[in-house]
Design an enzyme around this catalytic site. Structure first.
Site, mmCIF file in Angstrom:
data_model
loop_
_atom_site.group_PDB
_atom_site.id
_atom_site.type_symbol
_atom_site.label_atom_id
_atom_site.label_comp_id
_atom_site.label_asym_id
_atom_site.label_seq_id
_atom_site.Cartn_x
_atom_site.Cartn_y
_atom_site.Cartn_z
ATOM 1 N N HIS A 156 0.535 -0.946 -0.091
ATOM 2 C CA HIS A 156 -0.453 0.056 -0.293
ATOM 3 C C HIS A 156 0.561 1.433 0.045
ATOM 4 C CE1 HIS A 156 -3.547 -2.372 0.324
ATOM 5 N NE2 HIS A 156 -2.599 -2.562 1.490
ATOM 6 N N ASP A 172 -5.974 4.323 -0.327
ATOM 7 C CA ASP A 172 -5.921 3.246 -0.921
ATOM 8 C C ASP A 172 -7.078 2.880 -0.468
ATOM 9 O OD1 ASP A 172 -5.665 1.800 1.027
ATOM 10 O OD2 ASP A 172 -3.254 1.924 0.587
#
Length: 181
Positions: A15, A112
């Site tokens: 991420h 995200d």
């Protein structure tokens, strides 16, 4: 008016890296004057060492901040996805505080896929340009969105028949009888 973007990454290098790369790209190629990246982690020293080179490249226009979480007293049982989602929920008050402390206030907010609950912070702070960075394939995104639209009865019918689940615009998903054991 300065174009400032705030980007938030869920825990983990999978991420961190896409958010960091997006931040660099926005700064270098899309007219942003400043990018602040928030990396959520339960282990700041380890995360700093993993991010490494990006930290040394960061300058006054590209700021990386870690939001540390103490998960020691939390029930972190369950799947990895469940743990990450819970960590993101825990981080929301710290994300809010961190964003409120930024000057100038960001005009763009990006999270995200696991950080979508943090979009409420952007809404609360009246950041009108809110985005979700999805780094999966288009097929997986279509699958995820479609699965969310199915009721349990339809899904159970496909699972119990071990047939294929049609995904609009994509190849059907074929279920293996051993998939859910």
């Amino acid at each position: 008016m300065e174009l400032h973007g705030a980007l938030v990454a869920s825990p983990g290098m999978g991420h961190f890296v896409p958010i960091l790369e997006l931040g660099k790209h926005l700064l270098n190629h899309h007219g942003f004057d400043r990018i602040t990246v928030f990396l959520i982690t339960d282990d700041v020293p380890r995360s700093k060492s993993l991010v490494g080179k990006t930290l040394t490249e960061a300058g006054p226009k590209f700021v990386i901040r870690f939001i540390p979480l103490d998960v020691s007293g939390q029930d972190m049982s369950g799947s990895l996805l469940t743990k990450l989602a819970e960590m993101m929920r825990m981080a929301i008050p710290d994300i809010r505080t961190a964003i409120m402390g930024l000057e100038p206030r960001p005009r763009v907010f990006v999270v995200d896929l696991l950080g979508t609950e943090a979009l409420a912070v952007a809404e609360e702070l009246e950041i009108t340009r809110k985005h979700v960075l999805v780094t999966t394939s288009a097929w997986f995104l279509a699958f995820t969105v479609y699965m969310a639209s199915l009721d349990k009865g339809t899904l159970f019918k496909h699972l119990s028949s071990i047939g294929a689940l049609p995904i609009p615009g994509c190849s059907p998903v074929k279920f293996d009888k051993y998939m859910f054991i």
